[in-house]
Design a protein around this motif. Structure first.
Motif, PDB file in Angstrom:
ATOM      1  N   ALA A   1      36.571  48.357  81.559  1.00 59.01           N
ATOM      2  CA  ALA A   1      35.723  49.067  80.596  1.00 59.01           C
ATOM      3  C   ALA A   1      36.386  49.116  79.225  1.00 59.01           C
ATOM      4  CB  ALA A   1      35.432  50.477  81.099  1.00 59.01           C
ATOM      5  N   GLN A   2      37.706  49.264  79.193  1.00 57.45           N
ATOM      6  CA  GLN A   2      38.413  49.256  77.908  1.00 57.45           C
ATOM      7  C   GLN A   2      38.273  47.902  77.218  1.00 57.45           C
ATOM      8  OE1 GLN A   2      42.388  51.083  77.630  1.00 57.45           O
ATOM      9  NE2 GLN A   2      42.093  51.855  79.718  1.00 57.45           N
ATOM     10  N   PHE A   3      38.361  46.825  77.993  1.00 58.98           N
ATOM     11  CA  PHE A   3      38.161  45.497  77.416  1.00 58.98           C
ATOM     12  C   PHE A   3      36.740  45.358  76.880  1.00 58.98           C
ATOM     13  CE2 PHE A   3      42.074  44.261  79.501  1.00 58.98           C
ATOM     14  CZ  PHE A   3      42.552  43.215  78.724  1.00 58.98           C
ATOM     15  N   ALA A   4      35.762  45.809  77.655  1.00 55.99           N
ATOM     16  CA  ALA A   4      34.363  45.683  77.243  1.00 55.99           C
ATOM     17  C   ALA A   4      34.079  46.467  75.966  1.00 55.99           C
ATOM     18  CB  ALA A   4      33.447  46.153  78.373  1.00 55.99           C
ATOM     19  N   ARG A   5      34.766  47.597  75.794  1.00 55.84           N
ATOM     20  CA  ARG A   5      34.551  48.433  74.602  1.00 55.84           C
ATOM     21  C   ARG A   5      35.463  48.040  73.446  1.00 55.84           C
ATOM     22  NH1 ARG A   5      35.176  53.494  78.541  1.00 55.84           N
ATOM     23  NH2 ARG A   5      33.090  53.531  79.474  1.00 55.84           N
ATOM     24  N   ARG A   6      36.233  46.984  73.636  1.00 59.77           N
ATOM     25  CA  ARG A   6      37.176  46.492  72.621  1.00 59.77           C
ATOM     26  C   ARG A   6      38.215  47.551  72.265  1.00 59.77           C
ATOM     27  NH1 ARG A   6      33.132  43.094  68.509  1.00 59.77           N
ATOM     28  NH2 ARG A   6      32.237  41.761  70.137  1.00 59.77           N
ATOM     29  N   GLN A   7      38.668  48.274  73.287  1.00 60.62           N
ATOM     30  CA  GLN A   7      39.697  49.293  73.094  1.00 60.62           C
ATOM     31  C   GLN A   7      41.089  48.764  73.430  1.00 60.62           C
ATOM     32  OE1 GLN A   7      38.025  52.202  75.758  1.00 60.62           O
ATOM     33  NE2 GLN A   7      36.858  53.220  74.140  1.00 60.62           N
ATOM     34  N   VAL A   8      41.150  47.530  73.887  1.00 57.55           N
ATOM     35  CA  VAL A   8      42.428  46.900  74.211  1.00 57.55           C
ATOM     36  C   VAL A   8      42.883  46.071  73.011  1.00 57.55           C
ATOM     37  CG1 VAL A   8      43.612  45.275  75.735  1.00 57.55           C
ATOM     38  CG2 VAL A   8      41.897  46.839  76.665  1.00 57.55           C
ATOM     39  N   VAL A   9      44.127  46.263  72.606  1.00 55.56           N
ATOM     40  CA  VAL A   9      44.699  45.495  71.501  1.00 55.56           C
ATOM     41  C   VAL A   9      45.394  44.265  72.067  1.00 55.56           C
ATOM     42  CG1 VAL A   9      46.404  45.487  69.641  1.00 55.56           C
ATOM     43  CG2 VAL A   9      45.004  47.526  70.052  1.00 55.56           C
ATOM     44  N   LYS A  10      45.025  43.096  71.558  1.00 54.29           N
ATOM     45  CA  LYS A  10      45.657  41.847  71.976  1.00 54.29           C
ATOM     46  C   LYS A  10      46.030  41.059  70.726  1.00 54.29           C
ATOM     47  CE  LYS A  10      41.966  40.746  74.146  1.00 54.29           C
ATOM     48  NZ  LYS A  10      40.968  39.878  74.814  1.00 54.29           N
ATOM     49  N   GLU A  11      47.255  40.589  70.682  1.00 55.26           N
ATOM     50  CA  GLU A  11      47.694  39.730  69.589  1.00 55.26           C
ATOM     51  C   GLU A  11      48.396  38.504  70.166  1.00 55.26           C
ATOM     52  OE1 GLU A  11      50.018  41.606  66.590  1.00 55.26           O
ATOM     53  OE2 GLU A  11      48.368  42.874  65.891  1.00 55.26           O
ATOM     54  N   TYR A  12      48.052  37.353  69.611  1.00 54.47           N
ATOM     55  CA  TYR A  12      48.649  36.090  70.026  1.00 54.47           C
ATOM     56  C   TYR A  12      49.357  35.462  68.831  1.00 54.47           C
ATOM     57  CZ  TYR A  12      45.502  36.204  74.102  1.00 54.47           C
ATOM     58  OH  TYR A  12      44.836  36.554  75.250  1.00 54.47           O
ATOM     59  N   VAL A  13      50.467  34.818  69.099  1.00 53.09           N
ATOM     60  CA  VAL A  13      51.159  34.036  68.079  1.00 53.09           C
ATOM     61  C   VAL A  13      50.954  32.567  68.407  1.00 53.09           C
ATOM     62  CG1 VAL A  13      53.392  33.434  67.070  1.00 53.09           C
ATOM     63  CG2 VAL A  13      52.864  35.821  67.604  1.00 53.09           C
ATOM     64  N   ALA A  14      50.602  31.778  67.390  1.00 54.00           N
ATOM     65  CA  ALA A  14      50.368  30.349  67.591  1.00 54.00           C
ATOM     66  C   ALA A  14      51.030  29.556  66.473  1.00 54.00           C
ATOM     67  CB  ALA A  14      48.873  30.045  67.624  1.00 54.00           C
ATOM     68  N   LEU A  15      51.497  28.372  66.827  1.00 53.67           N
ATOM     69  CA  LEU A  15      52.008  27.419  65.848  1.00 53.67           C
ATOM     70  C   LEU A  15      50.958  26.327  65.701  1.00 53.67           C
ATOM     71  CD1 LEU A  15      54.393  26.527  64.042  1.00 53.67           C
ATOM     72  CD2 LEU A  15      55.250  25.222  66.014  1.00 53.67           C
ATOM     73  N   LEU A  16      50.408  26.195  64.487  1.00 44.62           N
ATOM     74  CA  LEU A  16      49.330  25.250  64.242  1.00 44.62           C
ATOM     75  C   LEU A  16      49.867  23.940  63.690  1.00 44.62           C
ATOM     76  CD1 LEU A  16      46.593  27.583  62.714  1.00 44.62           C
ATOM     77  CD2 LEU A  16      47.196  27.180  65.109  1.00 44.62           C
ATOM     78  N   ASP A  17      49.206  22.866  64.061  1.00 41.14           N
ATOM     79  CA  ASP A  17      49.670  21.517  63.742  1.00 41.14           C
ATOM     80  C   ASP A  17      49.185  21.088  62.363  1.00 41.14           C
ATOM     81  OD1 ASP A  17      50.879  19.088  64.014  1.00 41.14           O
ATOM     82  OD2 ASP A  17      49.449  18.282  65.470  1.00 41.14           O
ATOM     83  N   GLY A  18      49.692  21.758  61.329  1.00 37.66           N
ATOM     84  CA  GLY A  18      49.326  21.443  59.960  1.00 37.66           C
ATOM     85  C   GLY A  18      49.404  22.672  59.081  1.00 37.66           C
TER      86      GLY A  18
END
Length: 213
Positions: free
Chosen positions: A79-96
């Motif tokens: 339910a927290q995910f559905a309500r956007r109450q969960v904080v998620k952060e991703y780190v990515a290295l982009l090719d350019g």
């Protein structure tokens, strides 16, 4: 490391795992796709829910994921995910090199049934994915970014990075949407996760350093 899993948090209600790249989140179809975070967890905790994964990371993606060990906890976290109450952060290295310092991307996409598991842009028949992003650095002509997904579509971050209507710059090592080859390390890591504990009501936050930095 316990039972092939790196636990960041474990109690009687939930577990937070730092998943390595190359390991499935949940078992797939066929005997060669049974090794996963869930199957390893259930070997350690046979009493837990049969399907405790509240969300999934792509097999090639590393980083933090939370699992609910009982039915009520799983429903609470879902339910927290559905309500956007969960904080998620991703780190990515982009090719350019990416222009701009940050922003928000909204692209609709769907599965390509003739080329599974590839997703294709489809503004009419697809489901919208929403991602916020910000630049955090550069390295040898490549760009480090933080992604904050507001939805959880399949391959959302990989598509938003690679598509010309997104950043137009695929994630390093992406063999589906970029120049990576099968077996290359995908430079995408779930680096931060925050949610409310389903039993105590306490806000909890966890971080994990990307292995490619």
């Amino acid at each position: 490391m316990i039972g092939g899993l790196r636990f960041v948090h474990l109690d009687g209600w939930c577990a937070v795992i730092d998943k390595p790249g190359g390991l499935l989140s949940v078992p797939g179809r066929g005997p060669d796709k049974q090794d996963s975070v869930v199957s390893r967890l259930r070997c350690l905790l046979p009493w837990c829910l049969a399907q405790p994964a509240v969300h999934r990371l792509d097999m090639a993606t590393s980083g933090l994921m939370v699992l609910g060990l009982t039915g009520p906890v799983h429903r609470h976290l879902s339910a927290q995910f559905a309500r956007r109450q969960v904080v998620k952060e991703y780190v990515a290295l982009l090719d350019g090199e990416v222009g701009g310092e940050g922003g928000e991307m909204r692209l609709a996409f769907r599965l390509d049934p003739d080329n599974r598991p590839h997703q294709v842009y489809d503004p009419e028949g697809g489901k919208e994915g929403i991602t916020r992003w910000r630049r955090i650095g550069e390295r040898d002509g490549r760009t480090l970014v933080v992604f904050v997904p507001l939805t959880g579509r399949t391959h959302q971050l990989r598509l938003h990075a690679a598509h010309p209507l997104g950043l137009g710059c695929p994630i390093v090592g992406d063999s589906l949407y970029g120049r990576g080859r099968p077996g290359d390390r995908l430079m995408l890591h779930a680096a931060a996760l925050g949610f409310t504990h389903p039993a105590s009501g306490q806000r909890m936050g966890f971080t994990s350093s990307p292995p490619f930095l």
